[in-house]
Structure formats: C-alpha cells, structure tokens
Design an enzyme around this catalytic site. Structure first.
Site, PDB file in Angstrom:
ATOM      1  N   LYS A  13      -9.485   6.287   2.615  1.00 50.84           N
ATOM      2  CA  LYS A  13     -10.397   5.632   1.668  1.00 50.84           C
ATOM      3  C   LYS A  13     -10.290   4.119   1.792  1.00 50.84           C
ATOM      4  O   LYS A  13     -11.302   3.411   1.854  1.00 50.84           O
ATOM      5  CB  LYS A  13     -10.063   6.055   0.239  1.00 50.84           C
ATOM      6  CG  LYS A  13     -10.928   5.364  -0.811  1.00 50.84           C
ATOM      7  CD  LYS A  13     -10.352   5.453  -2.201  1.00 50.84           C
ATOM      8  CE  LYS A  13      -9.230   4.462  -2.417  1.00 50.84           C
ATOM      9  NZ  LYS A  13      -8.807   4.356  -3.827  1.00 50.84           N
ATOM     10  N   ARG A  18     -12.843  -1.032   3.468  1.00 46.44           N
ATOM     11  CA  ARG A  18     -12.726  -2.314   4.187  1.00 46.44           C
ATOM     12  C   ARG A  18     -13.712  -2.372   5.346  1.00 46.44           C
ATOM     13  O   ARG A  18     -14.344  -3.404   5.588  1.00 46.44           O
ATOM     14  CB  ARG A  18     -11.286  -2.512   4.671  1.00 46.44           C
ATOM     15  CG  ARG A  18     -10.329  -2.943   3.551  1.00 46.44           C
ATOM     16  CD  ARG A  18      -8.869  -2.734   3.950  1.00 46.44           C
ATOM     17  NE  ARG A  18      -7.946  -3.279   2.967  1.00 46.44           N
ATOM     18  CZ  ARG A  18      -7.617  -2.693   1.821  1.00 46.44           C
ATOM     19  NH1 ARG A  18      -8.179  -1.533   1.506  1.00 46.44           N
ATOM     20  NH2 ARG A  18      -6.753  -3.250   0.996  1.00 46.44           N
ATOM     21  N   GLY A  86     -11.734   1.082  -7.881  1.00 45.20           N
ATOM     22  CA  GLY A  86     -11.064  -0.204  -8.040  1.00 45.20           C
ATOM     23  C   GLY A  86     -11.064  -0.986  -6.748  1.00 45.20           C
ATOM     24  O   GLY A  86     -11.296  -2.200  -6.735  1.00 45.20           O
ATOM     25  N   ARG A 114      -9.140  -1.378 -16.281  1.00 43.94           N
ATOM     26  CA  ARG A 114      -8.239  -1.997 -15.300  1.00 43.94           C
ATOM     27  C   ARG A 114      -8.479  -3.504 -15.292  1.00 43.94           C
ATOM     28  O   ARG A 114      -9.615  -3.964 -15.178  1.00 43.94           O
ATOM     29  CB  ARG A 114      -8.468  -1.383 -13.920  1.00 43.94           C
ATOM     30  CG  ARG A 114      -8.136   0.097 -13.900  1.00 43.94           C
ATOM     31  CD  ARG A 114      -8.463   0.763 -12.587  1.00 43.94           C
ATOM     32  NE  ARG A 114      -7.584   0.326 -11.518  1.00 43.94           N
ATOM     33  CZ  ARG A 114      -7.577   0.872 -10.300  1.00 43.94           C
ATOM     34  NH1 ARG A 114      -8.421   1.851 -10.021  1.00 43.94           N
ATOM     35  NH2 ARG A 114      -6.761   0.430  -9.385  1.00 43.94           N
ATOM     36  N   GLN A 158      -4.750  -5.577  -4.412  1.00 44.83           N
ATOM     37  CA  GLN A 158      -6.190  -5.734  -4.215  1.00 44.83           C
ATOM     38  C   GLN A 158      -6.668  -7.134  -4.599  1.00 44.83           C
ATOM     39  O   GLN A 158      -7.679  -7.603  -4.079  1.00 44.83           O
ATOM     40  CB  GLN A 158      -6.934  -4.658  -5.014  1.00 44.83           C
ATOM     41  CG  GLN A 158      -6.717  -3.267  -4.439  1.00 44.83           C
ATOM     42  CD  GLN A 158      -7.219  -2.158  -5.342  1.00 44.83           C
ATOM     43  OE1 GLN A 158      -7.591  -2.388  -6.494  1.00 44.83           O
ATOM     44  NE2 GLN A 158      -7.228  -0.940  -4.832  1.00 44.83           N
ATOM     45  N   ASP A 300       0.790   4.818  -5.300  1.00 40.35           N
ATOM     46  CA  ASP A 300      -0.042   6.025  -5.332  1.00 40.35           C
ATOM     47  C   ASP A 300       0.782   7.287  -5.090  1.00 40.35           C
ATOM     48  O   ASP A 300       0.325   8.396  -5.373  1.00 40.35           O
ATOM     49  CB  ASP A 300      -1.154   5.933  -4.283  1.00 40.35           C
ATOM     50  CG  ASP A 300      -2.255   4.977  -4.699  1.00 40.35           C
ATOM     51  OD1 ASP A 300      -2.342   4.653  -5.903  1.00 40.35           O
ATOM     52  OD2 ASP A 300      -3.026   4.541  -3.826  1.00 40.35           O
ATOM     53  N   LYS A 327      -3.181   1.925 -13.114  1.00 43.64           N
ATOM     54  CA  LYS A 327      -4.048   2.592 -12.153  1.00 43.64           C
ATOM     55  C   LYS A 327      -5.160   3.321 -12.923  1.00 43.64           C
ATOM     56  O   LYS A 327      -5.561   2.889 -13.999  1.00 43.64           O
ATOM     57  CB  LYS A 327      -3.222   3.543 -11.277  1.00 43.64           C
ATOM     58  CG  LYS A 327      -2.215   2.823 -10.398  1.00 43.64           C
ATOM     59  CD  LYS A 327      -2.884   1.963  -9.342  1.00 43.64           C
ATOM     60  CE  LYS A 327      -1.898   1.308  -8.415  1.00 43.64           C
ATOM     61  NZ  LYS A 327      -2.554   0.495  -7.357  1.00 43.64           N
ATOM     62  N   ARG A 331       0.117   6.140 -15.086  1.00 44.28           N
ATOM     63  CA  ARG A 331       0.657   7.279 -14.354  1.00 44.28           C
ATOM     64  C   ARG A 331       2.117   7.565 -14.703  1.00 44.28           C
ATOM     65  O   ARG A 331       2.560   8.719 -14.606  1.00 44.28           O
ATOM     66  CB  ARG A 331       0.498   7.057 -12.844  1.00 44.28           C
ATOM     67  CG  ARG A 331      -0.939   7.240 -12.375  1.00 44.28           C
ATOM     68  CD  ARG A 331      -1.095   6.983 -10.898  1.00 44.28           C
ATOM     69  NE  ARG A 331      -2.461   7.291 -10.468  1.00 44.28           N
ATOM     70  CZ  ARG A 331      -2.997   6.851  -9.338  1.00 44.28           C
ATOM     71  NH1 ARG A 331      -2.287   6.077  -8.527  1.00 44.28           N
ATOM     72  NH2 ARG A 331      -4.237   7.172  -9.025  1.00 44.28           N
TER      73      ARG A 331
END
Length: 416
Positions: A13, A18, A86, A114, A158, A300, A327, A331
């Site tokens: 992903k 990108r 995101g 977020r 990010q 993740d 996230k 989490r």
C-alpha cells in the site's frame, strides 16, 4: 496435516501510494506494475482523478496506467475525500500546493481524528495558506510553497515524507529539522523513491536534518511495486503460531519496508527464517520465546505481535510505540481491551503492551474498531481459538482485500 503451504502477497500500500503521487505530479504518462488496489489506494486514486489525472487499471497485466498531463488544468477550489487513507492525505497535502489552487481534504470519522496540526504549521512556515479544524481534518491548503526552514516533531513518519516529497516542487530550497522522528523505515522508503527520480537532496544518517533543493520536478516512467511486508506479517505470525513452514512469495529481500523486521523478531522468538527465490520461508518453533521488542519503527505490527505473544513461553514486552495510539484507533488500548476478553494476561503501558503467558484462552466477541490491522490480527488468532467473533471485518479492504481468501487458502493447504 500438511506442514507446508505457499501464498503470494499483494503489492505494498505504501509503495503504491508513493508511486501514484509521483506519477501524477510528473506531468507525463507512467505505468505502475503490481499495484495494490485497496480502499486506501483507491481513495488516493479518486482524489488524483478529481485533480485531472487519468488513471486506468489493466487487470490482465496488473498495471495502472497514469496520464498526468491534465493535472491541475482547472484552477478552481476543490474538496477531496480521502476516506480512511492517512498516507494518501498526508503525502498528497504538500504536493497539492504546487497546483496553485485551494484544496480541501476530508476523510472518514477515523481519519478525521488523526492529528494534522503539526504538518499544517510546517506548511505555513514554508509559505502556504493553511486552515484546519483545530488541528484535524478537514484541512484547506493553498500554495505555492516558497521554501525556507521548518522544524517539526514527527510522531508519524508521514509528516516528514510529505515534506520531502513536496519540497521537490517548492519555489526554493527547503531545510527540515525533526527533533523527534518515529517510524524511520518509512522515511527510507520515501528516500528510495526520491533516489529513483534523481532528486537532489541531503539528509543526515539519523534523518533528523534534511535539505532538499527546490524547483525540481518528477519524471514519468515505469514504476514497480513490491510485495507488502505489513500484510505478509500476518502470515509470518500464522506460521509461527501453528508451527508450520509457510513460503510467502512476492517479497523483495532488499526492500526497505520496515515491517520486514517482524522476521527478525520471529527469529529471536525461535522461528527459522530462510530467504528463497522471490520470497521468504518461515518455519514455526515448538516453543516460542519471549523478550522485549522495541517496535517504534514498525507500529503497524503491534496488533499481530500482540496476538502472537499469547503463545510465547515467556513474557513479551512490546515497547516504545506511543504513536500506535494515533493510528486508525488507539491500538494499544484496543488490543489490551480485546485480549483481556479472551482471558489473556495483558498490561497496558503508555507506550506499549506487556503480554504474559496464560494457559487458559477462550473465544469471545471481539470489537474490530473499524481497524483493518486489529481485525486481521484477531482473524489469525481465530485459527487457534474457537469462538472468536469479530465485527467490522469488511474493513480489511483498506489494505488487504484478498486477506480472507488467502487465509482460507493457507488453512486448506495446512489441513490437506
């Protein structure tokens, strides 16, 4: 029981998004091979189409054809809905400043919770006009970026990836200082794309200080997306949890994706890892060891490692991952609360979890929190514990639409 099975992992992903962004801002015709078509990548594609990019999927060749020659021709204000993505939101945000139009980005309830405030402040410092909802979506931005110096704490990588990608199109040079930076492997991924484009930049070995020459451009071309280690990690854990050998194909040994380190953790827990042609072979262990694992670079992986830790013979500590709280959901709290339902002995800490050995585990109704990684982690666990029922399972489509098909396939191979 067959103790050997084989699966093929779909494209990344993070790499797909990108590739889409670079192809779209390159002003030309590009092809993207082995893309992932998921909710997140499709949300990004729809946003780019709204900006004038022609994107078509060739199913037979598994290729995206991207024609960006009409990007930004219309200069009026526009609102883009990025759904749950995101990555698409943060990375598109800065690049959009090069279009000379007012762009508003919205998303679903999860994405709207977020934080985007630090990135908004950074783009203001570089000359853009930015407005947010108290540091959250919706965000409205209008360029151009004039360049300059900016300091930003990156509790998500990010932020830095967004600035690096957009600085290429800034009117003048951009210098970035990050007093705090999490998830460095994702920055390495962004840099690998800049390298493939021949972009002129300098960055310190710790990634905390960088300088990008402005007024550069991206080149259209042919881009290849490698298999997704984040997705593969669920099947790494499946092999470990069931003590079988699983060949997982479609992965590049030299890829910079951070979640490749899950293999290192499994090795430390006693599993055997062997690189094979076009992938990796994971052999589980009779006894899984515990330990303390710093997973700041791979947030993740928290859900699936938390689940796998239930089968370790010793305590497992997953530490230094406070960003997991921002996230798709919190989490750390979510995994604690749901594992407790199964009878697990789990301690929630500010920056992670402690999972202790527990002999008695049982089924329960599990809340998925509309979080694809939590849902997939408990789905893997359900292959060991009967009576686990998970809601919101459709949300795996965010990153891994074929997850349940592959899980069914590998279960059939093992049971054959």
């Amino acid at each position: 029981m067959n103790e050997n099975a084989t699966i093929w992992i779909p494209g990344s992903k993070s790499q797909t998004i990108r590739a889409l962004l670079i192809a779209s801002f390159a002003k030309g015709i590009s092809t993207i091979r082995n893309p992932l078509l998921s909710s997140d990548t499709c949300s990004t594609m729809e946003a780019l189409r709204a900006l004038g990019v022609d994107i078509a999927y060739d199913e037979e060749k598994n290729v995206l054809n991207v024609d960006s020659r009409a990007l930004g021709i219309r200069g009026d204000a526009i609102t883009l809905d990025l759904g749950n993505s995101g990555t698409g939101t943060y990375l598109l945000l800065g690049l959009a400043t090069s279009l000379g139009r007012r762009i508003t980005i919205t998303g679903d309830e999860s994405l709207s919770n977020r934080p985007v405030g630090p990135l908004a402040d950074a783009y203001r410092a570089l000359g853009a006009k930015v407005k947010t909802r108290d540091g959250f979506l919706p965000i409205t931005i209008e360029g151009p970026l004039k360049g300059g110096k900016v300091e930003i704490e990156c509790r998500t990588s990010q932020y830095l990836s967004s600035l690096l990608l957009s600085a290429v199109l800034s009117e003048s040079d951009v210098s970035i200082h990050c007093p705090l930076l999490y998830e460095k492997p994702y920055v390495a991924m962004t840099l690998s794309w800049l390298d493939s484009q021949g972009i002129d930049y300098e960055i310190s070995p710790d990634y905390l200080t960088s300088h990008v020459r402005g007024a550069q451009h991206y080149e259209a071309g042919e881009f290849m997306v490698s298999g997704d280690y984040s997705s593969a990690s669920f099947f790494f854990a499946f092999a470990a949890m069931h003590n079988i050998k699983l060949d997982i194909l479609g992965l590049d040994k030299d890829d910079v994706q951070g979640d490749k380190r899950v293999l290192e953790i499994l090795s430390m827990m006693g599993c055997s890892i062997k690189w094979i042609e076009n992938g990796v072979s994971v052999q589980g262990a009779d006894i899984l060891k515990g330990g303390t694992f710093d997973i700041n670079d791979i947030p993740d992986a928290l859900p699936i490692l938390s689940v796998l830790a239930l089968y370790a013979s010793e305590e497992v500590r997953l530490t230094n991952v406070p960003q997991a709280r921002i996230k798709e959901t919190d989490r750390i709290k979510a995994m604690h609360d749901e594992l407790i339902k199964l009878g697990a002995d789990v301690i929630e800490e500010e920056d992670g979890l402690v999972i202790k050995p527990c002999a008695e585990l049982h089924g329960a109704d599990i809340k998925g929190y509309k979080d694809h990684r939590i849902i997939m982690a408990f789905s893997i666990l359900s292959t060991r514990i009967k009576g686990i029922r998970i809601d919101d399972t459709r949300h795996v489509n965010v990153t891994f639409p074929s997850f349940f098909d592959l899980l069914e396939h590998v279960q059939k191979e093992v049971e054959a």
